[in-house]
Design an enzyme around this catalytic site. Sequence first.
Site, PDB file in Angstrom:
ATOM      1  N   ASN A 150       0.794  -1.235   0.000  1.00 29.63           N
ATOM      2  CA  ASN A 150       0.000   0.000   0.000  1.00 29.63           C
ATOM      3  C   ASN A 150       0.823   1.281   0.000  1.00 29.63           C
ATOM      4  OD1 ASN A 150       0.673  -0.750   2.667  1.00 29.63           O
ATOM      5  ND2 ASN A 150      -0.933   0.554   3.493  1.00 29.63           N
ATOM      6  N   GLU A 248       4.250  -4.229  12.068  1.00 32.76           N
ATOM      7  CA  GLU A 248       3.197  -3.213  11.936  1.00 32.76           C
ATOM      8  C   GLU A 248       2.070  -3.873  11.167  1.00 32.76           C
ATOM      9  OE1 GLU A 248       2.843  -0.481  13.375  1.00 32.76           O
ATOM     10  OE2 GLU A 248       4.889  -0.143  14.084  1.00 32.76           O
ATOM     11  N   CYS A 282      -3.035   1.822   6.662  1.00 36.34           N
ATOM     12  CA  CYS A 282      -3.254   1.203   7.979  1.00 36.34           C
ATOM     13  C   CYS A 282      -3.802   2.213   8.967  1.00 36.34           C
ATOM     14  CB  CYS A 282      -1.982   0.551   8.488  1.00 36.34           C
ATOM     15  SG  CYS A 282      -0.552   1.595   8.344  1.00 36.34           S
ATOM     16  N   GLU A 459       8.652   2.533  14.687  1.00 34.62           N
ATOM     17  CA  GLU A 459       9.389   2.852  13.471  1.00 34.62           C
ATOM     18  C   GLU A 459       9.514   4.371  13.351  1.00 34.62           C
ATOM     19  OE1 GLU A 459       9.141  -0.036  10.180  1.00 34.62           O
ATOM     20  OE2 GLU A 459       7.002   0.141  10.544  1.00 34.62           O
TER      21      GLU A 459
HETATM   22  O1  TXE Z   1      -0.961  -8.922   3.285  1.00 39.94           O
HETATM   23  P1  TXE Z   1       0.125  -9.983   3.702  1.00 39.94           P
HETATM   24  P2  TXE Z   1      -1.709  -8.791   1.855  1.00 39.94           P
HETATM   25  C1  TXE Z   1      -3.920  -6.056   5.453  1.00 39.94           C
HETATM   26  C2  TXE Z   1      -5.142  -5.554   4.732  1.00 39.94           C
HETATM   27  C3  TXE Z   1      -5.153  -6.391   3.491  1.00 39.94           C
HETATM   28  C4  TXE Z   1      -4.627  -7.708   3.994  1.00 39.94           C
HETATM   29  C5  TXE Z   1      -4.019  -8.610   2.974  1.00 39.94           C
HETATM   30  O2  TXE Z   1      -6.271  -5.815   5.515  1.00 39.94           O
HETATM   31  O3  TXE Z   1      -6.433  -6.555   2.980  1.00 39.94           O
HETATM   32  O4  TXE Z   1      -3.648  -7.333   4.927  1.00 39.94           O
HETATM   33  O5  TXE Z   1      -2.963  -7.953   2.300  1.00 39.94           O
HETATM   34  C6  TXE Z   1       4.415 -11.187   2.783  1.00 39.94           C
HETATM   35  N1  TXE Z   1       5.916 -15.418   5.279  1.00 39.94           N
HETATM   36  N2  TXE Z   1      -2.785  -5.200   5.244  1.00 39.94           N
HETATM   37  O6  TXE Z   1      -2.156 -10.109   1.352  1.00 39.94           O
HETATM   38  O7  TXE Z   1      -0.188 -11.304   3.158  1.00 39.94           O
HETATM   39  C7  TXE Z   1       3.770 -10.737   1.500  1.00 39.94           C
HETATM   40  O8  TXE Z   1       4.397 -11.321   0.378  1.00 39.94           O
HETATM   41  C8  TXE Z   1       6.581 -14.285   5.058  1.00 39.94           C
HETATM   42  C9  TXE Z   1      -2.678  -4.142   6.168  1.00 39.94           C
HETATM   43  O9  TXE Z   1      -0.847  -8.024   0.963  1.00 39.94           O
HETATM   44  O10 TXE Z   1       0.324  -9.846   5.171  1.00 39.94           O
HETATM   45  C10 TXE Z   1       3.948  -9.234   1.591  1.00 39.94           C
HETATM   46  O11 TXE Z   1       5.271  -8.872   1.204  1.00 39.94           O
HETATM   47  N3  TXE Z   1       6.054 -13.241   4.380  1.00 39.94           N
HETATM   48  C11 TXE Z   1      -1.354  -3.514   6.180  1.00 39.94           C
HETATM   49  C12 TXE Z   1       3.753  -8.964   3.083  1.00 39.94           C
HETATM   50  O12 TXE Z   1       4.002 -10.225   3.728  1.00 39.94           O
HETATM   51  C13 TXE Z   1       4.794 -13.357   3.918  1.00 39.94           C
HETATM   52  C14 TXE Z   1      -0.686  -3.370   4.859  1.00 39.94           C
HETATM   53  C15 TXE Z   1       2.325  -8.515   3.444  1.00 39.94           C
HETATM   54  O13 TXE Z   1       1.416  -9.452   2.929  1.00 39.94           O
HETATM   55  C16 TXE Z   1       4.044 -14.541   4.136  1.00 39.94           C
HETATM   56  C17 TXE Z   1      -0.900  -4.512   3.988  1.00 39.94           C
HETATM   57  C18 TXE Z   1       4.655 -15.590   4.849  1.00 39.94           C
HETATM   58  N4  TXE Z   1       4.017 -16.730   5.109  1.00 39.94           N
HETATM   59  C19 TXE Z   1      -1.942  -5.368   4.197  1.00 39.94           C
HETATM   60  N5  TXE Z   1       2.831 -14.358   3.563  1.00 39.94           N
HETATM   61  C20 TXE Z   1      -1.421  -2.220   6.929  1.00 39.94           C
HETATM   62  N6  TXE Z   1      -2.340  -2.101   7.895  1.00 39.94           N
HETATM   63  O14 TXE Z   1      -0.644  -1.324   6.646  1.00 39.94           O
HETATM   64  C21 TXE Z   1       2.812 -13.139   3.019  1.00 39.94           C
HETATM   65  N7  TXE Z   1       3.999 -12.519   3.220  1.00 39.94           N
END
Ligand code: TXE
Length: 478
Positions: A150, A248, A282, A459
């Site tokens: 994001n 975060e 977020c 952070e």
């Molecule tokens: O998040 P993921 P996604 C929330 C928001 C969104 C939801 C899904 O609600 O709809 O999360 O987003 C990596 N081991 N936020 O699918 O899966 C992944 O490749 C290690 C809120 O994008 O958590 C990416 O680089 N890493 C938030 C990062 O984690 C792994 C901002 C985030 O992905 C992994 C983003 C694993 N097993 C999403 N699985 C905010 N509040 O700022 C995934 N990743």
Amino acid sequence: MTQRFQSYIDGQWVAGSTAAQDENPSDLATPVGDYASLDAAQVRDAIAAAAASQRSWSLSTPQQRADALDFVGSEILARKEELGRLLAMEEGKTLPESIGEAARAGQIFKFFAGEALRIPGEKLASTRPGVEVEITREPVGVVGIIAPWNFPLAIPAWKIAPALAYGNSVVFKPAEIVPGCAWALAEILSRAGLPAGAFNLVIGSGRVVGQALVEDPRVNALTFTGSVRTGNALLQQAAARGLKIQLEMGGKNPLVVLADADLEKAVEIAVNGAYFSTGQRCTASSRLIVQAPVYEEFIARARKRLASLKVGHALTSGIDIGPVASAEQLATDLSYLDIARQEGAELLCGGEQLELDTRGHYLSPALVAALPEHRIAREEVFGPVAAVLRADDYEHALALANDTEFGLCAGIATTSLKYATHFKRHAEVGMVMVNLPTAGVDPHVPFGGRKASSYGPREQGRYAVEFYTTVKTAYTSA
Ligand code: TXE
């Protein structure tokens, strides 16, 4: 010809194995480029390179580190329009928002260029005669960075810049849908005078690339921004092997609107906080808690303001809201709106998929009248969707604001010094805003939350030193 975004390991550009398209959410017919995912063995190569370069980079002078970061910051600032355009195409933020984010990333590198020259330490007299005590900060070692989509320039910047400033080497894994911004950052870093291996970019899936980072004992610290689900899974694994970790995660940030607020300003704050950047922040104000005497009036004004917002292609001038970043996120947004209806919440406006000149993930901003127990009022949606709740009085509003598993940010719109002061003290969050949108923070002060939103040190700003360094206490007798 489409551009291929490659990874960067040990000073070399590296192709991955499986090619995937880098989608443009404003126009699915015109992808931004393509990228190839690395496999676990390639990630291990990157970690090995980071570990090998750790010593020389940690022994670089503060001036060398400051110069490298200043170079990166200056180039990002000089190219903010071009980088902003790439960001807008890839993530879907409007062009002004994207250029603003690029500029922020540049400022963050410049801030930490300065911090590299100001690494704090202390010298004290010992409790024992003839002994001196020094407290110094040293790099943690190899830092793994797992970033979300994001803020594809700013979030990597606020993790990479302090990591390098304090003498750590970096292995950076961007989110799958924003490889272009990550590649652009890496390309600038590749010319910043760092030793080979001090900075590595590893593009690929969370399951393979992210997992390889958390599992490898050569990674000394891991910083993550993303979902609660992934964050918690990483925390378990980190705990099992004693890995230093910072998380975060989500938010369900309340904005309280009291009856004494300047209502026009309150609506503007709410709309900005809830819907700008397509609500994909977020810190988004996704729970609007409005005091009963102004509840109807607030809704009427908010609906009017939302109807005036233009949703469109991220590069079109004059639009207010770009597309949702991905098909997956759009499906999540729509499913939350369905759940809201099923649970008896009332969709007041928006929530419709829009067909525009180009085929993209367009959704009109949705406002939902909800009860505190509705899922739309409790869970992070991460789209242009906000729930509005009615509060009887200030105490009720504060209780509703704190009635959440999250604790990232909270805001209040009021003209009362008494309530503003009380709210700042009693909101159970890491960041609090008075008469300002919950989203929109400064780069030189701490960022982070409480409860399920965050784990580990804050952070940004000077507080970043806590995570990216380890403290040593040295005793000397003459
Ligand atoms: O998040 P993921 P996604 C929330 C928001 C969104 C939801 C899904 O609600 O709809 O999360 O987003 C990596 N081991 N936020 O699918 O899966 C992944 O490749 C290690 C809120 O994008 O958590 C990416 O680089 N890493 C938030 C990062 O984690 C792994 C901002 C985030 O992905 C992994 C983003 C694993 N097993 C999403 N699985 C905010 N509040 O700022 C995934 N990743």
